[in-house]
Write an enzyme that holds these catalytic residues in place. Structure first.
Site, short mmCIF file in Angstrom:
data_model
loop_
_atom_site.label_atom_id
_atom_site.label_comp_id
_atom_site.label_asym_id
_atom_site.label_seq_id
_atom_site.Cartn_x
_atom_site.Cartn_y
_atom_site.Cartn_z
N GLU A 90 44.89 -5.46 15.00
CA GLU A 90 44.35 -5.94 16.21
C GLU A 90 42.91 -6.43 16.27
OE1 GLU A 90 47.73 -4.42 19.37
OE2 GLU A 90 45.86 -3.09 19.24
N CYS A 103 35.69 -8.00 18.79
CA CYS A 103 35.88 -6.58 18.37
C CYS A 103 36.73 -6.82 17.14
CB CYS A 103 36.41 -6.05 19.42
SG CYS A 103 36.60 -4.02 19.10
N CYS A 110 43.36 4.87 11.23
CA CYS A 110 41.99 5.36 11.21
C CYS A 110 42.32 7.08 10.89
CB CYS A 110 41.55 5.41 12.51
SG CYS A 110 39.65 6.20 12.67
N CYS A 114 40.39 11.20 16.81
CA CYS A 114 39.91 11.35 18.10
C CYS A 114 41.05 11.40 19.07
CB CYS A 114 38.83 10.29 18.54
SG CYS A 114 37.33 10.01 17.15
N CYS A 117 42.00 8.60 21.68
CA CYS A 117 41.97 7.04 20.85
C CYS A 117 43.21 6.66 20.44
CB CYS A 117 40.71 6.93 20.03
SG CYS A 117 40.78 5.15 19.30
N GLY A 157 40.01 1.68 13.20
CA GLY A 157 39.02 2.32 12.07
C GLY A 157 37.89 2.89 12.20
N SER A 189 29.83 0.76 15.39
CA SER A 189 30.28 2.09 16.02
C SER A 189 30.78 2.92 15.08
CB SER A 189 31.01 1.45 17.17
OG SER A 189 31.41 2.86 17.97
N LEU A 213 29.36 9.30 21.15
CA LEU A 213 29.02 10.83 21.54
C LEU A 213 30.06 11.44 22.27
CD1 LEU A 213 26.69 12.82 20.93
CD2 LEU A 213 25.62 12.13 23.05
N CYS A 331 38.60 -0.42 24.94
CA CYS A 331 38.09 0.34 24.07
C CYS A 331 39.34 1.52 23.96
CB CYS A 331 36.99 1.10 24.60
SG CYS A 331 35.47 0.10 24.88
N1 SAH Z 1 35.59 4.76 15.03
C1 SAH Z 1 34.45 4.07 15.74
C2 SAH Z 1 34.64 2.66 16.14
C3 SAH Z 1 35.96 2.38 17.09
S1 SAH Z 1 36.26 2.80 18.61
C4 SAH Z 1 33.68 4.97 16.64
O1 SAH Z 1 34.58 6.14 17.00
O2 SAH Z 1 32.86 4.74 17.20
C5 SAH Z 1 35.04 1.98 19.61
C6 SAH Z 1 34.67 2.95 20.89
O3 SAH Z 1 35.79 3.02 21.64
C7 SAH Z 1 34.12 4.35 20.41
O4 SAH Z 1 32.93 4.57 21.27
C8 SAH Z 1 35.31 5.02 20.88
O5 SAH Z 1 35.01 6.38 20.99
C9 SAH Z 1 35.82 4.59 22.38
N2 SAH Z 1 37.13 4.86 22.58
C10 SAH Z 1 38.32 5.57 21.96
N3 SAH Z 1 39.21 5.58 22.83
C11 SAH Z 1 38.82 5.28 24.14
C12 SAH Z 1 39.42 5.36 25.15
N4 SAH Z 1 40.58 5.80 25.37
N5 SAH Z 1 38.80 4.99 26.40
C13 SAH Z 1 37.62 4.47 26.27
N6 SAH Z 1 36.90 4.56 25.02
C14 SAH Z 1 37.39 4.79 23.88
#
Ligand code: SAH
Length: 339
Positions: A90, A103, A110, A114, A117, A157, A189, A213, A331
């Site tokens: 996507e 984006c 990935c 996390c 996510c 990713g 990011s 963070l 996000c």
């Molecule tokens: N892997 C990278 C980039 C992809 S995610 C990273 O971790 O930075 C882009 C952003 O969306 C990151 O800051 C991630 O932590 C955030 N993100 C992931 N899941 C989310 C969610 N459910 N709600 C809001 N932000 C989220």
């Protein structure tokens, strides 16, 4: 076959020289591919028929098929691309007052795991090549008939887990003879791959670094992001300070606010302590709901209180607009799909 979009201009010149051609041919081809955004070698009319044939035999153009396109109520568009090997990824197009922002995904799936996510949900398939990263941008420009001005590596990713291809894609996108997007309009990011942050600081590219963070204690962060067990907050922030010192660029910290998890005043106080004196900005993200997710969004009131506390204590903080959440394009809502 080799993907013509995988090559930065210097490498393309080498390829052409190996084929017995003059290096300036590479510039012509690079312009056709990245500026004119043509979809076939036949359209490269300032090349001889013979050279066009040679190119066809050696290179593919890597033209993604659009499997699905969804338009959100705010105008955000989410594309599902067939990346031509049975996988689908996507990509999201967003319109801001300053222009169009894309984006892009850097991997198919990935590995970071996390907890909040959606990209983590389906197994990791592989990293994308530089050309496949660049093609997301070109495919969207062709389809939407617009010019993109900002690129964020915030799709599916972990960009720094696909370091070489991501850095090469940035160089390609950044080239003045190509799509020519300034490095300052490109954001990467990361969930916090510390050794790669040190490496990126040495690359001499002026892109913006964003750090996911999301928490202020190791206990809390490790529960949300397993990567924290490998590189904790202290090590992460040390690498960030090195990045700022070497590049003179401000870092952006992403902090997704989840109700009763990381959104109270104590968290805000700790965050101020951690970031005090750093050249940085905090991007607060109301956490987006994902399937089977355990986290829920903080209340608007809490989000604003959190922001105000940071701003009142010397840390510049803004709340990220929630674009495309009604089509799962916000996000953390992107995921790999099987065809
Ligand atoms: N892997 C990278 C980039 C992809 S995610 C990273 O971790 O930075 C882009 C952003 O969306 C990151 O800051 C991630 O932590 C955030 N993100 C992931 N899941 C989310 C969610 N459910 N709600 C809001 N932000 C989220």
């Amino acid at each position: 076959m080799k993907n013509i979009k995988d090559y930065n201009l210097e490498e393309l010149k080498k390829q052409l020289v190996q084929m017995g051609e003059k290096p300036f041919r590479a510039e012509q081809i690079f312009k056709w591919v990245h500026q004119e955004n043509v979809t076939s070698f036949d359209e490269m009319t300032n090349l001889s028929l013979e050279l066009r044939d040679k190119l066809k035999q050696n290179f593919s153009m890597c033209i993604f098929n659009i499997i699905k396109k969804q338009v959100a109520s705010d105008g955000t568009i989410k594309y599902l691309f067939d990346v031509l090997d049975g996988n689908a990824i996507e990509t999201v197009l967003m319109k801001y007052h300053h222009g169009y922002s894309i984006c892009v995904s850097s991997q198919i799936g990935c590995k970071m795991g996390c907890k909040f996510c959606a990209s983590t949900g389906i197994a990791f398939a592989r990293s994308l090549t530089s050309g496949e990263i660049v093609e997301q941008l070109l495919a969207v420009e062709r389809d939407a008939r617009i010019k993109i001005s900002n690129v964020v590596f915030m799709g599916i990713g972990e960009p720094l887990d696909n370091y070489d291809n991501v850095v090469n894609a940035i160089r390609i996108i950044n080239n003045q003879k190509g799509v020519n997007i300034g490095a300052r309009h490109i954001s990467v990011s990361t969930s916090g791959l510390v050794p790669k942050i040190y490496q990126l600081a040495e690359e001499n590219i002026q892109c913006t670094l964003s750090i996911s963070l999301h928490a202020t204690t190791d206990e809390q962060r490790s529960k949300m992001m397993p990567i924290n067990n490998l590189y904790n907050i202290e090590e992460l922030l040390k690498s960030c300070k090195d990045y700022i010192a070497k590049t003179n660029r401000r870092i952006s910290f992403e902090y997704a606010l989840a109700k009763e998890n990381n959104d109270n005043l104590e968290d805000a106080k700790r965050l101020v302590k951690l970031l005090k004196g750093m050249n940085c900005h905090v991007n607060l993200i109301p956490i987006n709901k994902i399937e089977n997710g355990t986290f829920t969004k903080s209340t608007n009131e809490n989000i604003m209180k959190f922001r105000d506390y940071l701003n009142d204590h010397g840390i510049v903080a803004t709340i990220r607009r929630e674009l495309g959440s009604d089509i799962d394009a916000a996000c953390g809502q992107l995921r790999r799909k099987n065809l």
